[in-house]
Write an enzyme that holds these catalytic residues in place. Sequence first.
Site, short mmCIF file in Angstrom:
data_model
loop_
_atom_site.label_atom_id
_atom_site.label_comp_id
_atom_site.label_asym_id
_atom_site.label_seq_id
_atom_site.Cartn_x
_atom_site.Cartn_y
_atom_site.Cartn_z
N HIS A 26 4.59 1.62 -7.93
CA HIS A 26 3.55 0.58 -7.95
C HIS A 26 2.73 0.70 -9.24
CE1 HIS A 26 4.00 1.30 -3.44
NE2 HIS A 26 4.26 0.01 -3.54
N VAL B 115 11.32 2.93 -10.70
CA VAL B 115 10.86 4.28 -11.04
C VAL B 115 11.50 5.24 -10.03
CG1 VAL B 115 8.84 5.79 -11.28
CG2 VAL B 115 8.68 3.37 -11.93
N GLY C 160 0.81 -1.22 0.00
CA GLY C 160 0.00 0.00 0.00
C GLY C 160 0.84 1.26 0.00
N ALA C 161 0.18 2.40 0.34
CA ALA C 161 0.78 3.73 0.16
C ALA C 161 1.32 3.81 -1.27
CB ALA C 161 1.86 4.01 1.21
P1 AMP Z 1 6.03 -2.37 -1.48
O1 AMP Z 1 4.62 -1.85 -1.40
O2 AMP Z 1 7.08 -1.36 -1.14
O3 AMP Z 1 6.20 -3.69 -0.78
O4 AMP Z 1 6.27 -2.67 -3.02
C1 AMP Z 1 5.40 -3.47 -3.77
C2 AMP Z 1 6.05 -3.78 -5.10
O5 AMP Z 1 6.32 -2.56 -5.79
C3 AMP Z 1 7.40 -4.50 -4.94
O6 AMP Z 1 7.52 -5.49 -5.95
C4 AMP Z 1 8.38 -3.38 -5.14
O7 AMP Z 1 9.63 -3.82 -5.63
C5 AMP Z 1 7.68 -2.51 -6.16
N1 AMP Z 1 8.18 -1.14 -6.09
C6 AMP Z 1 8.28 -0.36 -4.99
N2 AMP Z 1 8.88 0.81 -5.30
C7 AMP Z 1 9.16 0.77 -6.63
C8 AMP Z 1 9.77 1.67 -7.54
N3 AMP Z 1 10.23 2.86 -7.17
N4 AMP Z 1 9.89 1.29 -8.84
C9 AMP Z 1 9.44 0.06 -9.24
N5 AMP Z 1 8.84 -0.82 -8.41
C10 AMP Z 1 8.70 -0.48 -7.13
#
Ligand code: AMP
Length: 283
Positions: free
Chosen positions: A26, A165, A20-21
């Site tokens: 994402h 990103v 989330g957030a």
């Molecule tokens: P999280 O909510 O931080 O657990 O991330 C969920 C998914 O989004 C994971 O597979 C992360 O690697 C991906 N993710 C988070 N930040 C980024 C970003 N800046 N660029 C690409 N993917 C991301």
Amino acid sequence: MEMAGARGGRPRVGLVPTMGALHAGHQRLIDLARAECDVVAVSVFVNPMQFDRDDDLQKYPHTLESDIELCAASGVDVVFTPTAAAMYPAPPNCTVDVGRVADHLCGRHRPGHFRGVATVVMKLFQIAQPDRAYFGEKDAQQLAVIRHLVSDLNVPVDVVAVPTVREPDGLALSSRNQRLTPAERRVAPALYEAIGVARQQIEAGIVDATRVRQAATRVIEQRQGITLEYLEIVEPVEMQPVDRVDHPVIAAGAVWVGSTRLIDNVLCVPPPASPKRTGKGGS
Ligand code: AMP
């Protein structure tokens, strides 16, 4: 692209697991899933099992309403937002044990973290039964863990990796960036700068990983307000540190900026080795 018609009418399901957030990182995962799949599911679950520090779990941002809006605007079909009690009605007896791929980097500094990640991802795979699942390269060790999970345990899911990103100044988008004060936000891009120095050195042909690491580490050490947790040069499959950089490697780091922990990594490709002289041919 092979869509439902070509698959005997069975829709292709894409899963994007998140905590989330949601932000533009994402969004990139969701957009790719939307382009490749018939049904897109996004899970939003802050998984207590993968947090090694209670304060980090308590402070993790929750923005469920705007997350659902982002999903709706992006054409997501299902948003799965289970409670911790629904996911873990009792402390689990069976969890996914993660081996040497978790020995370094975040695995070393966050005991139990990847067991929590692998266990929750396995549960989400069982619940959503996706054909494809989308993960960001931003969490390179997590991606490696999931790839091993899928191949070691014969999980019938295609893992799709999505490039990181970034903000215009290089800072990788992260839900944790929301917690940075303006002063902390100014120093945070030093991590990307440091791993960028590692990449430059490797691309310039420096093969001694210790030397590369020292040059990159210095970038962080020279700054006020940012503390290095680790900076390693590892090979990209098992995430083991290398001594010599003669193949593509990942430069990965974690820093603390105030009470916020940030991670980032870049792929570094050494120049091709100069051809060996054979003494034969030529003029
Ligand atoms: P999280 O909510 O931080 O657990 O991330 C969920 C998914 O989004 C994971 O597979 C992360 O690697 C991906 N993710 C988070 N930040 C980024 C970003 N800046 N660029 C690409 N993917 C991301």
